[in-house]
Design a protein around this motif. Structure first.
Motif, PDB file in Angstrom:
ATOM      1  N   THR A 116      64.256  82.436 -14.780  1.00 32.69           N
ATOM      2  CA  THR A 116      63.231  81.393 -14.730  1.00 32.69           C
ATOM      3  C   THR A 116      63.890  80.081 -14.352  1.00 32.69           C
ATOM      4  OG1 THR A 116      61.977  82.487 -16.485  1.00 32.69           O
ATOM      5  CG2 THR A 116      61.445  80.183 -16.044  1.00 32.69           C
ATOM      6  N   ARG A 117      63.275  79.357 -13.431  1.00 32.07           N
ATOM      7  CA  ARG A 117      63.774  78.016 -13.137  1.00 32.07           C
ATOM      8  C   ARG A 117      62.727  76.992 -13.540  1.00 32.07           C
ATOM      9  NH1 ARG A 117      61.196  76.747  -8.203  1.00 32.07           N
ATOM     10  NH2 ARG A 117      61.395  78.280  -6.542  1.00 32.07           N
ATOM     11  N   MET A 118      63.221  75.905 -14.082  1.00 36.99           N
ATOM     12  CA  MET A 118      62.365  74.816 -14.546  1.00 36.99           C
ATOM     13  C   MET A 118      62.772  73.568 -13.782  1.00 36.99           C
ATOM     14  SD  MET A 118      61.700  73.794 -18.503  1.00 36.99           S
ATOM     15  CE  MET A 118      60.339  72.740 -18.979  1.00 36.99           C
ATOM     16  N   ILE A 119      61.859  73.043 -12.964  1.00 33.94           N
ATOM     17  CA  ILE A 119      62.126  71.851 -12.167  1.00 33.94           C
ATOM     18  C   ILE A 119      60.980  70.876 -12.401  1.00 33.94           C
ATOM     19  CG2 ILE A 119      62.443  70.919  -9.849  1.00 33.94           C
ATOM     20  CD1 ILE A 119      63.617  73.607  -9.032  1.00 33.94           C
ATOM     21  N   GLY A 120      61.281  69.765 -13.083  1.00 24.30           N
ATOM     22  CA  GLY A 120      60.223  68.824 -13.431  1.00 24.30           C
ATOM     23  C   GLY A 120      59.190  69.501 -14.305  1.00 24.30           C
ATOM     24  N   ASP A 121      57.925  69.461 -13.872  1.00 30.01           N
ATOM     25  CA  ASP A 121      56.864  70.079 -14.668  1.00 30.01           C
ATOM     26  C   ASP A 121      56.491  71.467 -14.164  1.00 30.01           C
ATOM     27  OD1 ASP A 121      55.734  69.155 -12.320  1.00 30.01           O
ATOM     28  OD2 ASP A 121      53.899  68.413 -13.252  1.00 30.01           O
ATOM     29  N   GLN A 122      57.326  72.045 -13.289  1.00 27.47           N
ATOM     30  CA  GLN A 122      57.052  73.402 -12.827  1.00 27.47           C
ATOM     31  C   GLN A 122      58.034  74.391 -13.452  1.00 27.47           C
ATOM     32  OE1 GLN A 122      58.431  75.454  -9.248  1.00 27.47           O
ATOM     33  NE2 GLN A 122      56.363  75.279  -8.437  1.00 27.47           N
ATOM     34  N   THR A 123      57.505  75.431 -14.077  1.00 27.26           N
ATOM     35  CA  THR A 123      58.313  76.533 -14.592  1.00 27.26           C
ATOM     36  C   THR A 123      57.898  77.785 -13.839  1.00 27.26           C
ATOM     37  OG1 THR A 123      58.437  75.511 -16.778  1.00 27.26           O
ATOM     38  CG2 THR A 123      58.958  77.854 -16.637  1.00 27.26           C
ATOM     39  N   LYS A 124      58.866  78.450 -13.194  1.00 26.84           N
ATOM     40  CA  LYS A 124      58.519  79.537 -12.283  1.00 26.84           C
ATOM     41  C   LYS A 124      59.602  80.615 -12.294  1.00 26.84           C
ATOM     42  CE  LYS A 124      57.417  80.242  -7.353  1.00 26.84           C
ATOM     43  NZ  LYS A 124      57.260  79.551  -6.042  1.00 26.84           N
ATOM     44  N   PRO A 125      59.212  81.893 -12.305  1.00 29.28           N
ATOM     45  CA  PRO A 125      60.216  82.959 -12.202  1.00 29.28           C
ATOM     46  C   PRO A 125      60.892  82.927 -10.829  1.00 29.28           C
ATOM     47  CG  PRO A 125      58.077  83.820 -12.919  1.00 29.28           C
ATOM     48  CD  PRO A 125      57.845  82.427 -12.443  1.00 29.28           C
ATOM     49  N   PHE A 126      62.145  83.339 -10.788  1.00 30.76           N
ATOM     50  CA  PHE A 126      62.825  83.496  -9.505  1.00 30.76           C
ATOM     51  C   PHE A 126      63.549  84.837  -9.506  1.00 30.76           C
ATOM     52  CE2 PHE A 126      66.192  81.765 -12.147  1.00 30.76           C
ATOM     53  CZ  PHE A 126      67.322  82.451 -11.730  1.00 30.76           C
ATOM     54  N   SER A 127      63.719  85.393  -8.344  1.00 28.62           N
ATOM     55  CA  SER A 127      64.470  86.641  -8.213  1.00 28.62           C
ATOM     56  C   SER A 127      64.900  86.783  -6.767  1.00 28.62           C
ATOM     57  CB  SER A 127      63.617  87.849  -8.629  1.00 28.62           C
ATOM     58  OG  SER A 127      62.497  87.985  -7.786  1.00 28.62           O
ATOM     59  N   GLY A 128      65.922  87.593  -6.559  1.00 29.68           N
ATOM     60  CA  GLY A 128      66.388  87.821  -5.193  1.00 29.68           C
ATOM     61  C   GLY A 128      67.096  86.610  -4.638  1.00 29.68           C
ATOM     62  N   GLU A 129      66.455  85.938  -3.687  1.00 25.98           N
ATOM     63  CA  GLU A 129      67.076  84.816  -2.981  1.00 25.98           C
ATOM     64  C   GLU A 129      66.221  83.572  -3.152  1.00 25.98           C
ATOM     65  OE1 GLU A 129      66.703  86.900   0.612  1.00 25.98           O
ATOM     66  OE2 GLU A 129      68.706  87.785   0.549  1.00 25.98           O
ATOM     67  N   ASP A 130      66.830  82.503  -3.633  1.00 28.49           N
ATOM     68  CA  ASP A 130      66.109  81.272  -3.949  1.00 28.49           C
ATOM     69  C   ASP A 130      66.909  80.099  -3.390  1.00 28.49           C
ATOM     70  OD1 ASP A 130      63.844  80.110  -5.331  1.00 28.49           O
ATOM     71  OD2 ASP A 130      65.228  79.369  -6.847  1.00 28.49           O
ATOM     72  N   VAL A 131      66.239  79.215  -2.634  1.00 31.84           N
ATOM     73  CA  VAL A 131      66.913  78.064  -2.025  1.00 31.84           C
ATOM     74  C   VAL A 131      66.105  76.812  -2.351  1.00 31.84           C
ATOM     75  CG1 VAL A 131      67.901  77.083   0.082  1.00 31.84           C
ATOM     76  CG2 VAL A 131      67.618  79.572  -0.118  1.00 31.84           C
ATOM     77  N   PRO A 164      67.802  63.100  -6.870  1.00 28.38           N
ATOM     78  CA  PRO A 164      68.280  62.496  -8.119  1.00 28.38           C
ATOM     79  C   PRO A 164      67.128  62.210  -9.079  1.00 28.38           C
ATOM     80  CG  PRO A 164      69.303  61.431  -6.222  1.00 28.38           C
ATOM     81  CD  PRO A 164      68.239  62.336  -5.680  1.00 28.38           C
ATOM     82  N   GLY A 165      67.394  62.404 -10.370  1.00 29.06           N
ATOM     83  CA  GLY A 165      66.423  62.037 -11.395  1.00 29.06           C
ATOM     84  C   GLY A 165      65.464  63.121 -11.821  1.00 29.06           C
ATOM     85  N   ILE A 166      65.396  64.249 -11.095  1.00 27.83           N
ATOM     86  CA  ILE A 166      64.472  65.319 -11.467  1.00 27.83           C
ATOM     87  C   ILE A 166      65.164  66.262 -12.450  1.00 27.83           C
ATOM     88  CG2 ILE A 166      63.093  67.268 -10.674  1.00 27.83           C
ATOM     89  CD1 ILE A 166      62.854  65.955  -7.991  1.00 27.83           C
ATOM     90  N   PRO A 167      64.654  66.404 -13.672  1.00 25.14           N
ATOM     91  CA  PRO A 167      65.279  67.341 -14.618  1.00 25.14           C
ATOM     92  C   PRO A 167      65.077  68.781 -14.164  1.00 25.14           C
ATOM     93  CG  PRO A 167      63.267  66.415 -15.544  1.00 25.14           C
ATOM     94  CD  PRO A 167      63.514  65.687 -14.263  1.00 25.14           C
ATOM     95  N   HIS A 168      66.083  69.617 -14.387  1.00 25.04           N
ATOM     96  CA  HIS A 168      66.014  70.987 -13.886  1.00 25.04           C
ATOM     97  C   HIS A 168      67.000  71.891 -14.613  1.00 25.04           C
ATOM     98  CE1 HIS A 168      69.205  68.925 -11.638  1.00 25.04           C
ATOM     99  NE2 HIS A 168      69.802  70.102 -11.551  1.00 25.04           N
TER     100      HIS A 168
END
Length: 291
Positions: free
Chosen positions: A50-65, A70-74
């Protein structure tokens, strides 16, 4: 909640750094954090989590780019799942001034500048652009600093494309000023940004452009691809998510400071957008909190 601020360490006379991790070297337990002055380009290959970037929480798998300003929590989390030996992470952190100044203003770097601007809300590479980026990555050995710079620039060009990218944080979480927007639209969006936490009627904003409410509603949706009401709701929910991340104030206060007048309505709207309640959203953030 206090979000960890990570300091990006660069060598003398360096403006970017490349980090490579593979197999057992990969550690995705790093907490929810942000960089004050550095952009971050991240490739994750062969991993699931799972990746959390700002207010988005989303599953990831395989290949992610993903490209983050600056300033965005993740953070990325693998939930304790063992990483396969072929799993790989490439992280390039670079200072904004690497592409600023006279060089950044040239037509040669137009796409790069656009990609950096759009990454202010986090940006995911998709489709053919992602496949092209992965092909470039497969050819890179990261041994030569100049070749590393060329690689980074070519990847950022892909992020500056008008297709195959997706912004990750909501407009309300990270409000943006788009330099390419018309002056009329900018006037409207700036006004909304200042006043969205109070009751804001279409007629009031339409007066700024000397339009009728119906004509303005059509104009607004044509240029933002969202209805006026939907845009206001997104701004308020993004503000709420930001408060839940960056403060410990009670949920009722988050509701009021975000522009909602009714806690029940706030809870329903928040859950509809984020798939969870404000309280659980805060607890999820706290799960990655080092304090």
């Amino acid at each position: 909640m206090k979000i960890l601020r990570e300091h990006v360490t660069l060598g003398e006379n360096e403006l970017f750094v490349v980090h490579l991790f593979q197999g057992e070297e990969i550690d995705l337990s790093y907490p929810f954090h942000q960089h004050k002055a550095a952009f971050e380009l991240t490739f994750t290959l062969g991993l699931t989590g799972t990746r959390m970037i700002g207010d988005q929480t989303k599953p990831f798998s395989g290949e992610d780019v993903v490209l983050i300003a600056p300033g965005i929590p993740h953070c990325w989390q693998d939930h304790g799942i063992a990483n396969p030996p072929e799993a790989k992470i490439v992280v390039i952190q670079f200072l904004e001034r690497l592409y600023s100044g006279p060089l950044g203003a040239t037509s040669a770097l137009k796409k790069v500048s656009r990609g950096l601007e759009h990454s202010r809300r986090g940006l995911e590479l998709k489709g053919k652009n992602k496949q092209e980026a992965l092909a470039l990555l497969s050819e890179a050995d990261f041994q030569d600093p100049f070749e590393n710079f060329i690689f980074l620039t070519r990847i950022l060009e892909l992020f500056g494309s008008t297709r195959d990218t997706e912004q990750l944080c909501s407009q309300g979480y990270v409000p943006l000023i788009d330099k390419n927007r018309s002056t009329r639209l900018e006037t409207v969006l700036n006004y909304i940004q200042k006043h969205y936490t109070r009751k804001l009627m279409v007629a009031e904003v339409a007066e700024l452009l000397h339009m009728s409410p119906s004509a303005f509603s059509h104009y607004f949706k044509k240029h933002t691809l969202k209805s006026f009401a939907h845009y206001i709701m997104e701004m308020r929910l993004g503000k709420a998510a930001q408060l839940l991340h960056h403060s410990d104030i009670p949920i009722g206060d988050v509701c009021m400071e975000s522009g909602f007048q009714n806690v029940s309505h706030f809870n329903r709207s928040f859950r509809r957008t984020y798939g969870t309640t404000p309280l659980k959203f805060r607890k999820l953030s706290n799960h990655f909190d080092p304090s």
